[in-house]
Design an enzyme around this catalytic site. Structure first.
Site, PDB file in Angstrom:
ATOM      1  CG  HIS A  29      29.043  50.674  38.054  1.00 23.10           C
ATOM      2  ND1 HIS A  29      28.563  50.306  36.831  1.00 23.10           N
ATOM      3  CD2 HIS A  29      28.330  51.743  38.454  1.00 23.10           C
ATOM      4  CE1 HIS A  29      27.599  51.160  36.478  1.00 23.10           C
ATOM      5  NE2 HIS A  29      27.431  52.031  37.447  1.00 23.10           N
ATOM      6  CG  ASP A  75      25.881  56.424  44.358  1.00 20.10           C
ATOM      7  OD1 ASP A  75      25.641  55.439  43.656  1.00 20.10           O
ATOM      8  OD2 ASP A  75      25.212  57.474  44.312  1.00 20.10           O
TER       9      ASP A  75
HETATM   10  C1  SDX Z   1      24.652  53.264  40.981  1.00 24.46           C
HETATM   11  O1  SDX Z   1      23.718  50.679  36.877  1.00 24.46           O
HETATM   12  C2  SDX Z   1      24.101  51.916  36.986  1.00 24.46           C
HETATM   13  O2  SDX Z   1      24.540  52.508  36.069  1.00 24.46           O
HETATM   14  C3  SDX Z   1      23.934  52.504  38.396  1.00 24.46           C
HETATM   15  C4  SDX Z   1      24.475  53.922  38.577  1.00 24.46           C
HETATM   16  C5  SDX Z   1      23.697  54.951  37.745  1.00 24.46           C
HETATM   17  O3  SDX Z   1      24.262  56.022  37.481  1.00 24.46           O
HETATM   18  O4  SDX Z   1      22.477  54.672  37.495  1.00 24.46           O
HETATM   19  O5  SDX Z   1      25.853  53.936  38.209  1.00 24.46           O
HETATM   20  C6  SDX Z   1      24.351  54.378  40.026  1.00 24.46           C
HETATM   21  O6  SDX Z   1      23.762  52.547  41.371  1.00 24.46           O
HETATM   22  C7  SDX Z   1      26.109  53.009  41.363  1.00 24.46           C
HETATM   23  C8  SDX Z   1      26.257  51.761  42.294  1.00 24.46           C
HETATM   24  C9  SDX Z   1      25.896  52.203  43.716  1.00 24.46           C
HETATM   25  N1  SDX Z   1      25.840  51.021  44.601  1.00 24.46           N
HETATM   26  C10 SDX Z   1      26.772  50.772  45.530  1.00 24.46           C
HETATM   27  O7  SDX Z   1      27.795  51.452  45.684  1.00 24.46           O
HETATM   28  C11 SDX Z   1      26.449  49.582  46.443  1.00 24.46           C
HETATM   29  C12 SDX Z   1      27.710  48.711  46.623  1.00 24.46           C
HETATM   30  N2  SDX Z   1      27.992  48.046  45.330  1.00 24.46           N
HETATM   31  C13 SDX Z   1      27.448  46.692  45.168  1.00 24.46           C
HETATM   32  O8  SDX Z   1      26.210  46.466  45.764  1.00 24.46           O
HETATM   33  C14 SDX Z   1      27.609  46.195  43.728  1.00 24.46           C
HETATM   34  O9  SDX Z   1      28.902  46.456  43.368  1.00 24.46           O
HETATM   35  C15 SDX Z   1      26.679  46.704  42.647  1.00 24.46           C
HETATM   36  C16 SDX Z   1      25.246  46.555  43.004  1.00 24.46           C
HETATM   37  C17 SDX Z   1      26.962  48.144  42.345  1.00 24.46           C
HETATM   38  C18 SDX Z   1      26.977  45.886  41.393  1.00 24.46           C
HETATM   39  O10 SDX Z   1      26.516  44.612  41.642  1.00 24.46           O
HETATM   40  P1  SDX Z   1      26.772  43.407  40.583  1.00 24.46           P
HETATM   41  O11 SDX Z   1      27.253  43.918  39.288  1.00 24.46           O
HETATM   42  O12 SDX Z   1      25.554  42.537  40.607  1.00 24.46           O
HETATM   43  O13 SDX Z   1      27.982  42.684  41.190  1.00 24.46           O
HETATM   44  P2  SDX Z   1      27.881  41.523  42.258  1.00 24.46           P
HETATM   45  O14 SDX Z   1      26.999  41.962  43.379  1.00 24.46           O
HETATM   46  O15 SDX Z   1      27.541  40.259  41.540  1.00 24.46           O
HETATM   47  O16 SDX Z   1      29.376  41.464  42.809  1.00 24.46           O
HETATM   48  C19 SDX Z   1      30.361  40.764  42.088  1.00 24.46           C
HETATM   49  C20 SDX Z   1      31.322  40.303  43.170  1.00 24.46           C
HETATM   50  C21 SDX Z   1      30.606  39.563  44.298  1.00 24.46           C
HETATM   51  O17 SDX Z   1      31.546  38.648  44.866  1.00 24.46           O
HETATM   52  P3  SDX Z   1      31.464  37.082  44.384  1.00 24.46           P
HETATM   53  O18 SDX Z   1      30.040  36.616  44.641  1.00 24.46           O
HETATM   54  O19 SDX Z   1      31.843  37.076  42.913  1.00 24.46           O
HETATM   55  O20 SDX Z   1      32.483  36.374  45.263  1.00 24.46           O
HETATM   56  O21 SDX Z   1      31.935  41.440  43.789  1.00 24.46           O
HETATM   57  C22 SDX Z   1      31.529  41.501  45.151  1.00 24.46           C
HETATM   58  C23 SDX Z   1      30.325  40.620  45.320  1.00 24.46           C
HETATM   59  O22 SDX Z   1      30.272  40.097  46.638  1.00 24.46           O
HETATM   60  N3  SDX Z   1      31.191  42.897  45.416  1.00 24.46           N
HETATM   61  C24 SDX Z   1      31.494  43.562  46.516  1.00 24.46           C
HETATM   62  C25 SDX Z   1      30.997  44.866  46.305  1.00 24.46           C
HETATM   63  N4  SDX Z   1      30.394  44.940  45.130  1.00 24.46           N
HETATM   64  C26 SDX Z   1      30.519  43.719  44.568  1.00 24.46           C
HETATM   65  N5  SDX Z   1      32.136  43.191  47.642  1.00 24.46           N
HETATM   66  C27 SDX Z   1      32.280  44.145  48.579  1.00 24.46           C
HETATM   67  N6  SDX Z   1      31.838  45.422  48.467  1.00 24.46           N
HETATM   68  C28 SDX Z   1      31.199  45.807  47.344  1.00 24.46           C
HETATM   69  N7  SDX Z   1      30.751  47.060  47.221  1.00 24.46           N
END
Ligand code: SDX
Length: 431
Positions: free
Chosen positions: A308, A366
């Site tokens: 998140h 989720d």
């Molecule tokens: C919702 O914003 C809100 O409030 C949203 C929400 C709401 O109520 O409106 O809470 C609802 O959207 C919840 C999130 C649902 N999405 C998912 O579950 C999809 C999987 N999660 C990721 O796509 C991600 O964690 C996000 C999109 C939720 C957050 O993305 P960020 O903050 O941009 O983080 P990032 O992508 O930059 O990740 C940081 C690091 C990365 O690694 P590095 O590049 O630093 O090496 O963490 C890794 C990412 O690769 N990472 C993950 C991961 N999420 C982040 N690696 C594996 N699996 C994951 N799920």
């Protein structure tokens, strides 16, 4: 003006710029950079808005490190335990918990707006019956402004309130019609004697052939899920609604834009993606393989339902949903539901994994919600639609809050230009 200041000094020119520090009632201070370009002819750069506050708001407060979520100051745990979605919708829109009279009046207003113009139902005949319900939602919600233009003067607070009521009331009816189109069954009209979520369940699952009894467990579980999904500060879809609304676009177009943004798998589309992922993993024996894929930078696979932008601790909503999941499955005599078992094992293994701990990746709202929706008989393709129904209360609240603020302006971000410098046109025969 603020008596707290931040000074920005440029190493190349030695020039300094003083900026006001603005403090809220909770959470981090903000550096007011409104005057920065005027003073120093530079922009700030923050493509994902990681460190950027886009607005003032008094609706929802999140502390991502402490795992805190409050609607209008009330902790989500208390609202989940003691409130109802319709009461939470009132709280989000009006800022205070309603008295008994206010709640009864609000319920009646919403109930009396649940029907949609019958001509609107003809839209559905234009969709293939296998159209994704979110595709239908985006189209049909946007078309509401073709029917309800008697209340879209956004400069009129009463029009804004009527449109907000209409949206909260009609989105479930449209959502149920999307589902009925997918299953090839006739639309079921709202029944005014039912509560908000009971009405939705009946509009989805009743048929003209027999009476439909709302299951109180399903009604309560869905109501609770809607409370948890109702608002979440300046997330992508809410920010979309605000940006669309800042141009003066009508409320129905703004909520359609928010619905489109929510559909993305990184946002509200994640609940559907979690079930796909759990089925792709297939069983506990494959968890390690998929965790390795999730950690591999060159593998597009991500652990859906984990991570998140704000929560670097357990999403408080996930904790509540996990408990409800267990209760619902136990009551539905499905407590050894293989997907729930797999989800809990996956969470347990990931919670001990160095990569997830280091990157502070915990289950989010989720991760478990889809398992409950499926247990309630909701098809996967409708999970994000459920999210959109609940989040409409938050979206309209932010839209109203923005337009109630006389200082609001059109949102118009700038950029760091990385394109070609000035160059002259080359005639076709010279290329
Ligand atoms: C919702 O914003 C809100 O409030 C949203 C929400 C709401 O109520 O409106 O809470 C609802 O959207 C919840 C999130 C649902 N999405 C998912 O579950 C999809 C999987 N999660 C990721 O796509 C991600 O964690 C996000 C999109 C939720 C957050 O993305 P960020 O903050 O941009 O983080 P990032 O992508 O930059 O990740 C940081 C690091 C990365 O690694 P590095 O590049 O630093 O090496 O963490 C890794 C990412 O690769 N990472 C993950 C991961 N999420 C982040 N690696 C594996 N699996 C994951 N799920």
């Amino acid at each position: 003006m603020s008596d707290k200041k931040a000074t920005l000094t440029f190493s190349d020119t030695g020039k300094s710029v003083d900026l006001d520090i603005l403090s809220g009632t909770e959470g981090p201070d903000t550096v007011d950079i409104t005057s920065l370009y005027g003073q120093a002819k530079v922009f700030t750069y923050d493509p994902g808005f990681v460190s950027t506050a886009s607005c003032d708001s008094a609706i929802t407060y999140i502390d991502g490190n402490a795992g805190v979520l409050r609607y209008r100051g009330y902790p989500i745990e208390q609202l989940a335990a003691k409130s109802t979605f319709i009461e939470v919708a009132y709280l989000l829109v009006y800022g205070e918990l309603p008295t008994a009279v206010q709640l009864a009046d609000f319920k009646e207003i919403i109930t009396n707006h649940t029907m949609i113009n019958d001509s609107l139902l003809r839209f559905f005949q234009g969709f293939h019956n296998n159209a994704h319900p979110m595709a239908m939602m985006v189209g049909v919600v946007g078309s509401l402004s073709a029917f309800y233009h008697d209340s879209i003067d956004i400069s009129d607070p009463r029009h804004r309130e009527i449109s907000a009521h209409r949206l909260i009331a009609k989105i479930p009816t449209i959502a149920a019609a999307c589902y009925k189109h997918n299953v090839g069954e006739p639309v079921i009209y709202p029944k005014n004697s039912l509560n908000y979520t009971g009405n939705l369940l009946r509009m989805m699952f009743a048929t003209p052939c027999e009476e439909y009894e709302v299951d109180p467990l399903a009604e309560r579980a869905m109501d609770l899920l809607f409370i948890l999904h109702a608002d979440h500060e300046q997330n992508a879809s809410t920010s979309t609604v605000r940006l669309a609304g800042s141009s003066g676009a009508n409320p129905f177009a703004c909520i359609a834009a928010g619905t489109a943004s929510l559909w993305g798998p990184a946002h509200g589309g994640a609940n559907e993606a979690v079930l796909d992922m759990l089925e792709q993993i297939g069983g506990v024996k494959n968890i390690d393989t998929y965790l390795a894929k999730a950690k591999d930078k060159y593998d597009p696979f991500r652990l859906m339902g984990f991570g998140h932008r704000v929560y670097k601790n357990y999403d408080p909503r996930a904790k509540i949903i996990r408990e409800v999941c267990y209760q619902v499955l136990e009551k539905l005599a499905d407590s050894n539901n293989p997907l729930f078992e797999l989800a809990m094992r996956l969470e347990e293994i990931a919670s001990k994994d160095e990569y997830f701990l280091e990157k502070k990746l915990y289950p989010n709202v989720d991760f478990y919600s889809g398992i409950i929706y499926r247990a309630l008989g909701i098809p996967d393709s409708m999970f994000t639609v459920m999210f959109a129904i609940a989040r409409t209360a938050g979206w309209v609240s932010h839209w109203m809050e923005m337009l109630d603020d006389p200082r609001h302006r059109i949102g118009r971000p700038r950029q760091l230009y990385q394109g070609a410098g000035k160059r002259d046109y080359v005639p076709l025969d010279a290329r």
